[in-house]
Design an enzyme around this catalytic site. Structure first.
Site, PDB file in Angstrom:
ATOM      1  N   ASP A  43      19.748 -11.677  10.124  1.00  0.00           N
ATOM      2  CA  ASP A  43      19.810 -11.390  11.566  1.00  0.00           C
ATOM      3  C   ASP A  43      18.735 -12.198  12.279  1.00  0.00           C
ATOM      4  OD1 ASP A  43      20.052 -10.419  14.094  1.00  0.00           O
ATOM      5  OD2 ASP A  43      19.690  -8.311  13.579  1.00  0.00           O
TER       6      ASP A  43
ATOM      7  N   ASP B 255      14.148  -8.530  16.663  1.00  0.00           N
ATOM      8  CA  ASP B 255      12.733  -8.657  17.011  1.00  0.00           C
ATOM      9  C   ASP B 255      11.959  -9.019  15.746  1.00  0.00           C
ATOM     10  OD1 ASP B 255      10.124  -8.473  17.835  1.00  0.00           O
ATOM     11  OD2 ASP B 255      10.201  -6.330  18.343  1.00  0.00           O
TER      12      ASP B 255
ATOM     13  N   GLY C 188      10.676 -10.594   6.488  1.00  0.00           N
ATOM     14  CA  GLY C 188      11.837 -10.608   7.379  1.00  0.00           C
ATOM     15  C   GLY C 188      13.187 -10.431   6.728  1.00  0.00           C
TER      16      GLY C 188
ATOM     17  N   HIS D 172       8.361  12.269  -2.851  1.00  0.00           N
ATOM     18  CA  HIS D 172       7.387  12.274  -1.761  1.00  0.00           C
ATOM     19  C   HIS D 172       8.025  11.671  -0.523  1.00  0.00           C
ATOM     20  CE1 HIS D 172       7.037   8.487  -4.017  1.00  0.00           C
ATOM     21  NE2 HIS D 172       6.952   7.940  -2.815  1.00  0.00           N
TER      22      HIS D 172
ATOM     23  N   ASP E 171      13.498   7.458  -7.576  1.00  0.00           N
ATOM     24  CA  ASP E 171      12.105   7.037  -7.625  1.00  0.00           C
ATOM     25  C   ASP E 171      11.211   8.160  -8.155  1.00  0.00           C
ATOM     26  OD1 ASP E 171      10.040   5.039  -6.918  1.00  0.00           O
ATOM     27  OD2 ASP E 171       9.396   6.568  -5.486  1.00  0.00           O
TER      28      ASP E 171
ATOM     29  N   GLU F 178      13.928   6.840 -12.657  1.00  0.00           N
ATOM     30  CA  GLU F 178      12.793   5.954 -12.914  1.00  0.00           C
ATOM     31  C   GLU F 178      11.805   6.706 -13.814  1.00  0.00           C
ATOM     32  OE1 GLU F 178       9.021   3.558 -10.938  1.00  0.00           O
ATOM     33  OE2 GLU F 178       9.781   5.414 -10.051  1.00  0.00           O
TER      34      GLU F 178
ATOM     35  N   ASP G 213       8.116  -3.604  -9.850  1.00  0.00           N
ATOM     36  CA  ASP G 213       6.908  -2.887 -10.286  1.00  0.00           C
ATOM     37  C   ASP G 213       6.212  -3.541 -11.475  1.00  0.00           C
ATOM     38  OD1 ASP G 213       6.856  -0.803  -8.404  1.00  0.00           O
ATOM     39  OD2 ASP G 213       8.308   0.370  -9.527  1.00  0.00           O
TER      40      ASP G 213
ATOM     41  N   ASP H 150       2.565  -6.602  -8.919  1.00  0.00           N
ATOM     42  CA  ASP H 150       2.768  -6.215  -7.527  1.00  0.00           C
ATOM     43  C   ASP H 150       1.492  -6.467  -6.700  1.00  0.00           C
ATOM     44  OD1 ASP H 150       3.241  -4.850  -5.134  1.00  0.00           O
ATOM     45  OD2 ASP H 150       3.028  -2.873  -6.039  1.00  0.00           O
TER      46      ASP H 150
END
Length: 518
Positions: free
Chosen positions: A147, A151, A170, A245, A325, A354, A421, A465
C-alpha cells in the site's frame, strides 16, 4: 536383559487408537538388548480363554533405547495384552506387574495391560491438509509494502537497513497479497503470519484490540482479501493467537489501572494489591515486559473473550487455523475449551502451539494438533552448525523425538530450521550453502509439516532477534537468479513430499556412511 529400560504406558504415545478399529502399541527396551518382541492380545473378556500373537517391529532406535511398534486391527476394541520379550537366551513376559518368567492368562484381569474401549471421540484426527502443506512464515513488517498510499510517517528506516527493536519498515497485508504467486513459486502452499492486530510495536505481540487489523498493516478488508486470494490459489493461511498476554493499552487493563478492584476486569489479570502499579510492576507479565500484562485464562470471562476471537476469524475471514503464542504458559483448561470451540466450527482448522520443549501433555487430542518443533531445530543445529553431534547421534535424536508423540501428532508437527525468534539458520551454518541445502532436505523429508522463514530461498543471513527479522530483499528474489539452485531444491522437495506423502506409512531414521563432496 536390562529391565530398568523397559517401558510401556497405556493410553499414551505408547498406546493410541488411529481409527475405531485400529490401535498402535509401542514398547521401549534398552538399545540392542532384545532379539524379538511379540504382543499377546485379545478382548479383555476372552483373554483368559484364548489369545492372539503378533511380532512387533523394531521401528526406531535412539542412543539409549529401541522402540518396538505394531498397529493392530481389532474386531473387539476392548483390548487386553501383554508382551513376550526374547533376549536371545530366554523369553520373559511383561505386564502391569513388570517382568516375569511365566504368566497366568486365567488371572490376567488383574495385571494385563488394557485399552478398555476405543471411543470415537477419543481418536485424535489429523488435519488432512497438513499432510501436503509447506509453510512460509512471514514477519509482516519486513516482507513487502504493497500500500503506497498509506500514511508512512511511522516508518523510521530505509528498506533493507539492519533492524533494531524499534524499527518500522512498512511491510503490510497488501504486500503479502501481491506476492502470493511468488510464495507459490517457492513450493509453499501455506502461510503463517505473525500477529496483525492493533499494537504499538513492530512485532504486534502486545495487542490492544484483537478485532482490528493494525493500521500499519492495513485494514480488516485487506485481511479478508488476503485470505480470499490465498484460497483462490489453493493456499492456507494460519494466524498468530496471542492469548497469554495483551497490551497494557487494551481497554480492559486500562479500566483496571483506573479503578483497581472496582473494575469488572480486575480478575482478568494477576495483580498483587488493590490495583496495578506500572512503576513497581505488581502484576504478572509476559517475561519481564511491564507493558504486556498476563491474562488470567482460568477466568471464564477471559476464556469466552479469547475463544470468541478465535472463532470470529474462522467464521468471518475464513482463516485456516491458529498458531498459539506462549501456549505453554496458558492453562490446559483454556486450550481444551478453545479446541472444542474451534473444531466445533471448523474441524480442519489447525491448532499449533508455541511450546519449545516436550509438549506431550498438550498433544493428547484435547488441546493442540501440534507444536512448533524447536527440538527438531536444535537437533539440526547440533549436527549442521556446531557439529557437536555426528550422523548417528542425529538419527538417534530424531527417533527419540518421534517417540515422544503419537504418529498422528508427528504427521502434523511444524518442523522448522529457524523463525522470527531464532538466529537465521544460514548464518548458524557459517553461510555454507551445502549445509543449508542438506538441512532443507532433512526438513522437508522428515515426518511432519515443514516451515521456512521468509527469505530462506535467497539465503538471508541474520543473528538473534531483531537481526533475524531483516527486510526481504526483493532485488535478489528471482527464481532464475543467483539463488536458482535454492528455488529449484525447494520446489523439488515439495514435489517429493506430495508424490510420496511423507507423513503417511512407516518410516525409519538411521545413519549410514557417506563419502561425498560439496
Amino acid at each position: 536383559m536390562n529391565r530398568h529400560a523397559m517401558q510401556h504406558i497405556v493410553d499414551s504415545s505408547y498406546c493410541f487408537p488411529v481409527s475405531e478399529k485400529e490401535i498402535v502399541l509401542r514398547l521401549r527396551t534398552a538399545r540392542d538388548d532384545i532379539k524379538a518382541v511379540q504382543v499377546i492380545y485379545e478382548s479383555k473378556y476372552l483373554f483368559g480363554m484364548q489369545q492372539q500373537r503378533a511380532y512387533m517391529t523394531k521401528s526406531h532406535t535412539s542412543e539409549l533405547y529401541d522402540f518396538y511398534s505394531i498397529q493392530l486391527k481389532l474386531e473387539d476394541t476392548r483390548l487386553a495384552y501383554v508382551f513376550l520379550v526374547d533376549d536371545g537366551e530366554k523369553s520373559y513376559f511383561f505386564s502391569e506387574d513388570g517382568i516375569s518368567e511365566s504368566y497366568d492368562y486365567t488371572l490376567g484381569y488383574y495385571n494385563f495391560f488394557q485399552y478398555p474401549y476405543i471411543n470415537k471421540v477419543d481418536i485424535m484426527k489429523r488435519v488432512d491438509w497438513m499432510k501436503d502443506a509447506v509453510f512460509y512464515q512471514i514477519f509482516v513488517d519486513r516482507f513487502c509494502m504493497g500500500d503506497t498510499t498509506k500514511d508512512t510517517s511511522y516508518i523510521n528506516c530505509n528498506w533493507g537497513d539492519i533492524p533494531n527493536p524499534k524499527t518500522f519498515a512498512g511491510g503490510d497485508l497488501k504486500g503479502i497479497t501481491s506476492k502470493l504467486d511468488y510464495i507459490r513459486a517457492t513450493g509453499c502452499n501455506a502461510i503463517y503470519l505473525t500477529p496483525v492486530f492493533q499494537s504499538i510495536s513492530n512485532h504486534k505481540y502486545d495487542i490492544s484490540d484483537y478485532y482490528r487489523v493494525d493500521e500499519h498493516f492495513g485494514s480488516n478488508e485487506d485481511l479478508k482479501e488476503l485470505v480470499e486470494e490465498a484460497h483462490k490459489r489453493g493456499m492456507k493461511l494460519v494466524m498468530d493467537a496471542v492469548f497469554n498476554h495483551c497490551s497494557d493499552r487494551m481497554i480492559q487493563f486500562q479500566d483496571v489501572l483506573e479503578k483497581g478492584k472496582d473494575s469488572p476486569y480486575f480478575d482478568w489479570f494477576f495483580i498483587d494489591g488493590e490495583k496495578p502499579n506500572q512503576e513497581t510492576v505488581n502484576y504478572e507479565t509476559f517475561a519481564a515486559c511491564d507493558y504486556m500484562p498476563k491474562l488470567n485464562t482460568s477466568n471464564p470471562e477471559v476464556q469466552k473473550f479469547l475463544i470468541d476471537i478465535g472463532c470470529y476469524y474462522l467464521k468471518e475471514y475464513g482463516i485456516d487455523g491458529w498458531r498459539l503464542d506462549v501456549s505453554d504458559e496458558v492453562s490446559h483448561d483454556f486450550w481444551r475449551n478453545f479446541r472444542k470451540a474451534v473444531k466445533g466450527y471448523k474441524k480442519d482448522a489447525v491448532i499449533i502451539g508455541e511450546n519449545w520443549h516436550d509438549a506431550y501433555s498438550n498433544l493428547r487430542g484435547d488441546q493442540y494438533d501440534s507444536i512448533m518443533n524447536y527440538a527438531f531445530t536444535k537437533a539440526c543445529l547440533d549436527y549442521f552448525a556446531s557439529e557437536c553431534m555426528d550422523a548417528q547421534g542425529l538419527a538417534w535424536k530424531l527417533n527419540d523425538l518421534l517417540m515422544r508423540n503419537s504418529d498422528t501428532v508427528n504427521s502434523m508437527m511444524l518442523n522448522l530450521l529457524d523463525s522470527h525468534d531464532t538466529h537465521r539458520f544460514y548464518s548458524e551454518v557459517g553461510e555454507n550453502r551445502f549445509k543449508m541445502k542438506a538441512a532443507l532436505c532433512l526438513l522437508y523429508l522428515f515426518p511432519g509439516t515443514p516451515c521456512i522463514f521468509y527469505g530462506t530461498e535467497i539465503l538471508i543471513p541474520g543473528g538473534y532477534d531483531p537481526d533475524c527479522r531483516r527486510c526481504m530483499d526483493w532485488e535478489k528474489a528471482n527464481i532464475y537468479g543467483e539463488f536458482s539452485d535454492i528455488y529449484e531444491l525447494l520446489n523439488r522437495l515439495s514435489s517429493i513430499r506430495k508424490k510420496y506423502i511423507i507423513t503417511e506409512g512407516t518410516y525409519r531414521i538411521y545413519a549410514c556412511n557417506y563419502e561425498g563432496t560439496e
